[in-house]
Design an enzyme around this catalytic site. Sequence first.
Site, short mmCIF file in Angstrom:
data_model
loop_
_atom_site.label_atom_id
_atom_site.label_comp_id
_atom_site.label_asym_id
_atom_site.label_seq_id
_atom_site.Cartn_x
_atom_site.Cartn_y
_atom_site.Cartn_z
N HIS A 170 7.63 -22.76 87.59
CA HIS A 170 7.01 -23.38 86.42
C HIS A 170 7.59 -24.79 86.29
O HIS A 170 8.74 -25.02 86.68
CB HIS A 170 7.40 -22.52 85.20
N ASP A 181 15.30 -18.12 86.03
CA ASP A 181 14.32 -18.30 84.96
C ASP A 181 13.65 -16.94 84.75
O ASP A 181 12.84 -16.50 85.56
CB ASP A 181 13.31 -19.37 85.41
N GLN A 206 9.21 -14.68 82.65
CA GLN A 206 8.13 -13.70 82.87
C GLN A 206 8.67 -12.32 83.22
O GLN A 206 7.90 -11.37 83.36
CB GLN A 206 7.21 -14.17 84.00
N LYS A 244 7.56 -14.21 74.88
CA LYS A 244 6.90 -13.54 76.01
C LYS A 244 7.11 -12.03 75.94
O LYS A 244 6.57 -11.29 76.76
CB LYS A 244 7.45 -14.05 77.35
N CYS A 273 0.99 -24.66 84.45
CA CYS A 273 2.26 -25.41 84.55
C CYS A 273 2.93 -25.19 85.89
O CYS A 273 4.18 -25.13 85.99
CB CYS A 273 3.23 -25.05 83.42
C1 LIG Z 1 8.09 -18.72 84.62
C2 LIG Z 1 8.21 -19.52 83.36
N1 LIG Z 1 9.27 -20.31 83.18
C3 LIG Z 1 9.44 -21.03 82.07
C4 LIG Z 1 8.52 -21.00 81.05
C5 LIG Z 1 8.76 -21.82 79.84
O1 LIG Z 1 8.95 -20.99 78.74
P1 LIG Z 1 9.02 -21.62 77.27
O2 LIG Z 1 7.81 -22.49 77.13
O3 LIG Z 1 9.00 -20.43 76.37
O4 LIG Z 1 10.28 -22.39 77.19
C6 LIG Z 1 7.38 -20.22 81.19
C7 LIG Z 1 6.33 -20.21 80.16
O5 LIG Z 1 5.18 -20.00 80.44
C8 LIG Z 1 7.23 -19.45 82.37
O6 LIG Z 1 6.17 -18.66 82.53
#
Ligand SMILES: Cc1ncc(COP(=O)(O)O)c(C=O)c1O
Length: 410
Positions: A127, A204, A207, A230, A368
């Site tokens: 992401h 990270d 998900q 999430k 993203c």
């Molecule tokens: C794999 C992954 N990393 C990071 C994020 C960023 O999360 P947040 O916007 O809650 O900080 C997301 C959000 O869609 C994601 O799917």
Amino acid sequence: MTLTEIVDIQKIRADFPVLDQEINGKKLVYFDNAATTQKPIAVINALKHYYEFDNANIHRGIHTLAERATRDFEATREAVRKFLGAASTEEIIFTSGTTNGINLVASTYGRKFIKEGDEIIISGLEHHSNIVPWQMLCEEKGITLKVIPVNDRGELDIEVYDQLLSEKVKLVSVNHVSNALGTINPVKEIIAKAHAVGAVVMIDGAQATSHLDIDVQDLDADFYAFSAHKLYGPTGVGALYGKKALLEAMPPYMGGGEMIKEVTFEKTTYNELPYKFEAGTPNIADVVALKAALEYMDSIGRDKIAAHEDMLLQYATEQLLQIEGLRMIGEAKNKVSVASFVIEGIHPQDIGVLLDNLGVAVRTGHHCTQPLMKRFNILGTTRASFAVYNTIEEVDRLIAGLHRVKKMLA
Ligand SMILES: Cc1ncc(COP(=O)(O)O)c(C=O)c1O
């Protein structure tokens, strides 16, 4: 296997008031769960209860409301510790979400311990929030960013990862689960290999936390970040796990109240963990409600949630593949309930708009993950992602909707 054998779906659906509405004259089907999940009444009530009865600033007050707010805030820290399998609550830092957690590590650990000529490895599945903070650090410090490539099924090429690893690599940051494709990455193996060359690893978990059991000690992760929204919790809150020794060695992220021990104009000393990283008044209400989200998942059973979602994914994949001209993007052997696809000759955005007219909410676009879309030579996908409250009938609505879209546009 039928739906009711896995979870009591009607009871669960009744817990989510938002699902009980019509969109464009049709009952809402919500398949945008990878972007954010809906919230059960238990979470909504926790927020309401906090503001109705307990609202106060935490840690410094000695009056009853301050004590209650502090107690509930810290109770969530313990719940998150248990949820992640961390050894101590000192290792749990509240953040505004995954993005915030990754930026914290890049700005503090990264700035202090990674130097010009060193290397950082990320993956082609990331992401943007696990790309850009490292790119910013690399630009600032003259560090080289390397990328683990993705194969045609949407899995990481671990052989290339092995070749990228060397003693120059100081940090590896990958997602546990890909938001765009649903791929579950072999993070335990990735971490062990990074440790063998002396690199630390940031995971990270945005998900992963709603689908998988997480045990940061078993994984041996150095840092692990997630977002509450999430996993049926509120927006604007999340947590960062970090190994105590690393957190202790890192400088603070933001300066301000709460993160200090003593301030003079000559010198400030910093608070102990985890408060050293929690400057300012935090998002108290949402932290308190995060505990309700974790309890909600436990009340259903995390294994049952995962089994239900797997069943929906299998059914949806079978049905989707019968649509002529449809190509799944992401067919990893290990994946969570994310079905990403393209349909020949139809722009994903048109699919999204027409499905919305039918009451079906999906996500369309690059999710993203622009470099990943480039890897597959596409502008974007249509992504249906399933949560515990989704049903087989809803998958049927998606499939019927796609047949209609095809008739209109193909
Ligand atoms: C794999 C992954 N990393 C990071 C994020 C960023 O999360 P947040 O916007 O809650 O900080 C997301 C959000 O869609 C994601 O799917």
